[in-house]
Design a protein around this motif. Structure first.
Motif, PDB file in Angstrom:
ATOM      1  N   TRP A  22     102.648  11.624  10.829  1.00 26.93           N
ATOM      2  CA  TRP A  22     103.874  12.322  11.229  1.00 26.93           C
ATOM      3  C   TRP A  22     104.499  13.019  10.029  1.00 26.93           C
ATOM      4  N   SER A  79      91.513   8.370  18.525  1.00 23.02           N
ATOM      5  CA  SER A  79      92.748   7.583  18.460  1.00 23.02           C
ATOM      6  C   SER A  79      93.598   7.858  19.697  1.00 23.02           C
ATOM      7  N   GLN A 137      96.611  13.652  15.303  1.00 20.49           N
ATOM      8  CA  GLN A 137      95.903  12.584  15.992  1.00 20.49           C
ATOM      9  C   GLN A 137      94.438  12.640  15.593  1.00 20.49           C
ATOM     10  N   THR A 138      93.941  11.544  15.020  1.00 16.46           N
ATOM     11  CA  THR A 138      92.544  11.520  14.590  1.00 16.46           C
ATOM     12  C   THR A 138      91.622  11.357  15.797  1.00 16.46           C
ATOM     13  N   ARG A 140     100.780  20.764  22.054  1.00 17.46           N
ATOM     14  CA  ARG A 140      99.688  20.195  21.283  1.00 17.46           C
ATOM     15  C   ARG A 140      98.532  21.170  21.299  1.00 17.46           C
ATOM     16  N   TYR A 197      91.582  17.225  13.462  1.00 17.58           N
ATOM     17  CA  TYR A 197      92.530  16.436  14.240  1.00 17.58           C
ATOM     18  C   TYR A 197      93.254  17.280  15.280  1.00 17.58           C
ATOM     19  N   VAL A 218      96.784   7.417  19.812  1.00  9.27           N
ATOM     20  CA  VAL A 218      98.142   7.746  19.379  1.00  9.27           C
ATOM     21  C   VAL A 218      98.088   8.783  18.268  1.00  9.27           C
ATOM     22  N   TYR A 219      99.241   9.334  17.967  1.00  8.73           N
ATOM     23  CA  TYR A 219      99.356  10.229  16.818  1.00  8.73           C
ATOM     24  C   TYR A 219      99.488   9.350  15.568  1.00  8.73           C
ATOM     25  N   ASP A 220      98.580   9.570  14.633  1.00  6.47           N
ATOM     26  CA  ASP A 220      98.478   8.684  13.487  1.00  6.47           C
ATOM     27  C   ASP A 220      99.353   9.107  12.315  1.00  6.47           C
TER      28      ASP A 220
END
Length: 118
Positions: A108, A102, A98-99, A49, A31, A104-106
């Protein structure tokens, strides 16, 4: 995937801190990982990131040259080394994952407080 952030604290301006984010329960090494922060009264912002192999990184302009993101996939951990800290870096810092594919960030983490005194 569960993310556990740690390493926050109180530091004087000009000092350093290293945040860690330990992942469990999933294929974290595949990820994208990111560090976000949210200061009181402000929106959450992406700080840095890193791609899953660590080959590409991104930094917000406000932290370029002062913060370094890194990851150790063998330990399922991503780090944020923060140096030359400023009072405006004070915030709750969150790690996220984030997968693949995706938008978005899945996942947190719970956040860790960083306070920089002047």
């Amino acid at each position: 995937v569960q993310l556990q952030a740690s390493g926050g604290g109180l530091v004087q301006a000009g000092g350093s801190l290293k945040l860690s984010c330990a992942a469990s329960g999933g294929a974290f090494s595949r990820y994208v990982a990111g560090w976000f922060r949210q200061a009181p009264g402000k929106e959450r912002e992406l700080v840095a990131r890193i791609t899953y192999l660590g080959s590409l990184t991104y930094y917000a302009d406000s932290v370029k040259g002062r913060f370094t993101i890194a990851r150790d996939n063998a330990k399922n951990t991503v780090y944020l080394q923060m140096s030359s800290l400023k009072p405006e870096d004070t915030a709750v810092y969150y790690c996220a994952a984030q997968t693949p594919s995706s938008p978005v960030y899945d996942y947190w983490g719970q956040g860790t407080q960083v306070t920089v005194s002047s």
